[in-house]
Design a protein around this motif. Structure first.
Motif, PDB file in Angstrom:
ATOM      1  N   ALA A 271      76.318  51.825 -27.952  1.00 53.59           N
ATOM      2  CA  ALA A 271      75.594  50.870 -28.788  1.00 53.59           C
ATOM      3  C   ALA A 271      74.964  49.826 -27.882  1.00 53.59           C
ATOM      4  N   VAL A 272      73.732  49.480 -28.160  1.00 50.46           N
ATOM      5  CA  VAL A 272      73.038  48.464 -27.376  1.00 50.46           C
ATOM      6  C   VAL A 272      73.662  47.101 -27.662  1.00 50.46           C
ATOM      7  N   GLN A 273      74.043  46.402 -26.593  1.00 49.74           N
ATOM      8  CA  GLN A 273      74.669  45.097 -26.731  1.00 49.74           C
ATOM      9  C   GLN A 273      73.618  43.991 -26.637  1.00 49.74           C
ATOM     10  N   PRO A 274      73.637  43.050 -27.578  1.00 49.49           N
ATOM     11  CA  PRO A 274      72.664  41.956 -27.509  1.00 49.49           C
ATOM     12  C   PRO A 274      72.730  41.243 -26.164  1.00 49.49           C
ATOM     13  N   ARG A 275      71.565  40.888 -25.651  1.00 51.08           N
ATOM     14  CA  ARG A 275      71.427  40.168 -24.382  1.00 51.08           C
ATOM     15  C   ARG A 275      71.821  41.000 -23.175  1.00 51.08           C
ATOM     16  N   ARG A 276      72.977  41.679 -23.239  1.00 52.60           N
ATOM     17  CA  ARG A 276      73.478  42.419 -22.077  1.00 52.60           C
ATOM     18  C   ARG A 276      72.599  43.611 -21.722  1.00 52.60           C
ATOM     19  N   TRP A 277      71.901  44.166 -22.717  1.00 55.39           N
ATOM     20  CA  TRP A 277      71.100  45.359 -22.437  1.00 55.39           C
ATOM     21  C   TRP A 277      70.023  45.074 -21.406  1.00 55.39           C
ATOM     22  N   ILE A 278      69.599  43.818 -21.293  1.00 56.79           N
ATOM     23  CA  ILE A 278      68.519  43.479 -20.368  1.00 56.79           C
ATOM     24  C   ILE A 278      68.962  43.688 -18.917  1.00 56.79           C
ATOM     25  N   VAL A 279      70.127  43.162 -18.565  1.00 61.15           N
ATOM     26  CA  VAL A 279      70.608  43.303 -17.193  1.00 61.15           C
ATOM     27  C   VAL A 279      71.047  44.736 -16.927  1.00 61.15           C
ATOM     28  N   GLU A 280      71.564  45.422 -17.952  1.00 62.90           N
ATOM     29  CA  GLU A 280      71.931  46.831 -17.775  1.00 62.90           C
ATOM     30  C   GLU A 280      70.694  47.693 -17.543  1.00 62.90           C
ATOM     31  N   ARG A 281      69.584  47.329 -18.186  1.00 63.23           N
ATOM     32  CA  ARG A 281      68.327  48.043 -17.937  1.00 63.23           C
ATOM     33  C   ARG A 281      67.878  47.846 -16.491  1.00 63.23           C
ATOM     34  N   THR A 282      68.070  46.639 -15.958  1.00 63.91           N
ATOM     35  CA  THR A 282      67.706  46.387 -14.563  1.00 63.91           C
ATOM     36  C   THR A 282      68.520  47.271 -13.627  1.00 63.91           C
ATOM     37  N   LEU A 283      69.806  47.420 -13.897  1.00 60.59           N
ATOM     38  CA  LEU A 283      70.634  48.321 -13.086  1.00 60.59           C
ATOM     39  C   LEU A 283      70.110  49.755 -13.185  1.00 60.59           C
ATOM     40  N   GLY A 284      69.610  50.125 -14.339  1.00 58.77           N
ATOM     41  CA  GLY A 284      68.995  51.447 -14.489  1.00 58.77           C
ATOM     42  C   GLY A 284      67.731  51.576 -13.664  1.00 58.77           C
ATOM     43  N   TRP A 285      66.913  50.527 -13.638  1.00 61.18           N
ATOM     44  CA  TRP A 285      65.710  50.534 -12.787  1.00 61.18           C
ATOM     45  C   TRP A 285      66.094  50.774 -11.331  1.00 61.18           C
ATOM     46  N   LEU A 286      67.144  50.091 -10.893  1.00 60.80           N
ATOM     47  CA  LEU A 286      67.558  50.213  -9.490  1.00 60.80           C
ATOM     48  C   LEU A 286      67.966  51.642  -9.153  1.00 60.80           C
ATOM     49  N   MET A 287      68.593  52.324 -10.104  1.00 57.34           N
ATOM     50  CA  MET A 287      69.082  53.672  -9.831  1.00 57.34           C
ATOM     51  C   MET A 287      67.965  54.695  -9.728  1.00 57.34           C
ATOM     52  N   ASN A 288      66.725  54.321 -10.065  1.00 54.98           N
ATOM     53  CA  ASN A 288      65.592  55.206  -9.806  1.00 54.98           C
ATOM     54  C   ASN A 288      65.298  55.324  -8.316  1.00 54.98           C
ATOM     55  N   HIS A 289      65.891  54.429  -7.519  1.00 58.83           N
ATOM     56  CA  HIS A 289      65.728  54.454  -6.069  1.00 58.83           C
ATOM     57  C   HIS A 289      66.953  55.147  -5.471  1.00 58.83           C
ATOM     58  N   ARG A 290      66.737  56.304  -4.896  1.00 60.10           N
ATOM     59  CA  ARG A 290      67.865  57.150  -4.482  1.00 60.10           C
ATOM     60  C   ARG A 290      68.726  56.514  -3.387  1.00 60.10           C
ATOM     61  N   ARG A 291      68.172  55.604  -2.626  1.00 58.81           N
ATOM     62  CA  ARG A 291      68.982  54.911  -1.615  1.00 58.81           C
ATOM     63  C   ARG A 291      70.072  54.070  -2.283  1.00 58.81           C
ATOM     64  N   LEU A 292      69.885  53.736  -3.572  1.00 56.09           N
ATOM     65  CA  LEU A 292      70.838  52.906  -4.291  1.00 56.09           C
ATOM     66  C   LEU A 292      71.775  53.719  -5.175  1.00 56.09           C
ATOM     67  N   ALA A 293      71.596  55.050  -5.229  1.00 56.14           N
ATOM     68  CA  ALA A 293      72.503  55.882  -6.010  1.00 56.14           C
ATOM     69  C   ALA A 293      73.910  55.864  -5.418  1.00 56.14           C
ATOM     70  N   ARG A 294      73.990  55.592  -4.135  1.00 51.72           N
ATOM     71  CA  ARG A 294      75.239  55.407  -3.396  1.00 51.72           C
ATOM     72  C   ARG A 294      74.977  54.310  -2.380  1.00 51.72           C
ATOM     73  N   ASP A 295      76.003  53.612  -1.933  1.00 52.54           N
ATOM     74  CA  ASP A 295      75.786  52.556  -0.939  1.00 52.54           C
ATOM     75  C   ASP A 295      75.892  53.163   0.461  1.00 52.54           C
ATOM     76  N   TYR A 296      74.751  53.194   1.169  1.00 51.46           N
ATOM     77  CA  TYR A 296      74.693  53.795   2.505  1.00 51.46           C
ATOM     78  C   TYR A 296      74.674  52.748   3.617  1.00 51.46           C
ATOM     79  N   GLU A 297      74.601  51.474   3.271  1.00 50.74           N
ATOM     80  CA  GLU A 297      74.387  50.441   4.286  1.00 50.74           C
ATOM     81  C   GLU A 297      75.710  50.005   4.912  1.00 50.74           C
ATOM     82  N   ALA A 298      75.708  49.871   6.232  1.00 48.39           N
ATOM     83  CA  ALA A 298      76.926  49.454   6.936  1.00 48.39           C
ATOM     84  C   ALA A 298      77.291  48.012   6.601  1.00 48.39           C
ATOM     85  N   LEU A 299      76.290  47.163   6.337  1.00 50.94           N
ATOM     86  CA  LEU A 299      76.524  45.748   6.049  1.00 50.94           C
ATOM     87  C   LEU A 299      76.190  45.448   4.589  1.00 50.94           C
TER      88      LEU A 299
END
Length: 279
Positions: free
Chosen positions: A220-248
């Motif tokens: 169920a879509v949560q009021p207000r929270r769906w906005i930031v969850e959508r941003t996390l979804g945007w980020l996952m379109n970038h495959r470098r962010l599907a897993r954390d590969y950075e040493a730092l």
């Protein structure tokens, strides 16, 4: 401008025009501070940023960069310098204000959303910067982000996955209060209750916990929270962010800023963001 055949992740002329002044000013300032006269920079700033966008979008290791980009050692060196000098954060803030203005909003936000995302790490990530998110059963790191009310990034903090949301939330609220003094309201989930609410009160920010309706079953879509969850979804379109590969962890935060820079430049120029569907 480069004559090579562009990749889908490369900047168009219109998108490059948005970020070029910031990068050019950075190079001129760095050159002016140099104590000795060395070789002039031989690599084009646009090619360097395009290469970073390519890594962020495709998820490849740096050494697998196509040969028509600058050498991978040079590209990573610029990525590291821009991260240390705050160039990605500067670009993120500049573009966010442009997007908000273009959508008829005040450039300075008055409210924000907090959320976190735990992701697995690659084998090159130091054990000391990892942890276990017991609730989600993930060994890796956690991304805590703050967005405005249209989903644009205000702050990000990457920690070990074992760090509680409340601990990271207090740090992020302090940063937000300093960098965005106009913010007076914040929404978050149950992971940020109590300590974050109390800390927000000391900063003049009213933190409201968005509760899930206990009678609701399934998604169920949560009021207000769906906005930031959508941003996390945007980020996952970038495959470098599907897993954390950075040493730092700081480099992980920079990769998130790079993804948002790519998204916002497309949003400002009206260009579509290609997805992996059908490829």
């Amino acid at each position: 401008m480069t004559a090579r055949r562009p990749y889908p992740s490369d900047l168009s002329d219109a998108r490059w025009a948005l970020v070029e002044p910031t990068l050019t000013a950075w190079r001129e300032e760095r050159t002016a501070r140099a104590r000795t006269f060395g070789r002039p920079p031989e690599h084009d700033l646009r090619d360097l940023l395009d290469a970073i966008l390519y890594v962020d979008r495709t998820g490849i290791p740096w050494r697998y960069l196509p040969h028509d980009y600058p050498p991978h050692q040079t590209v990573y060196a610029y990525f590291a310098r821009w991260q240390r000098d705050g160039v990605f954060e500067q670009l993120n803030g500049f573009l966010r204000r442009l997007v908000r203005t273009a959508e008829g909003r005040d450039p300075a936000p008055s409210a924000c959303n907090l959320d976190s995302q735990s992701v697995k790490t690659s084998t090159n990530v130091p054990t000391a910067t990892q942890g276990i998110d017991v609730g989600k059963k993930i060994v890796g790191r956690k991304r805590n982000i703050v967005t405005d009310t249209i989903g644009l990034l205000l702050a990000v903090l990457v920690t070990a996955a074992s760090v509680h949301d409340g601990t990271a939330g207090r740090q992020l609220l302090t940063r937000v209060a300093t960098d965005h003094p106009t913010i007076r309201k914040a929404w978050a989930d149950m992971g940020y209750k109590n300590a974050v609410i109390e800390h927000g009160a000391t900063l003049g920010i009213d933190v409201e916990i968005v509760l899930r309706d206990p009678a609701t079953r399934g998604f169920a879509v949560q009021p207000r929270r769906w906005i930031v969850e959508r941003t996390l979804g945007w980020l996952m379109n970038h495959r470098r962010l599907a897993r954390d590969y950075e040493a730092l962890p700081a480099r992980s935060e920079a990769m998130i800023h790079v993804a948002m820079i790519s998204l916002m430049t497309r949003r400002l120029t009206g260009e579509t963001t290609p997805t992996w569907r059908g490829t």
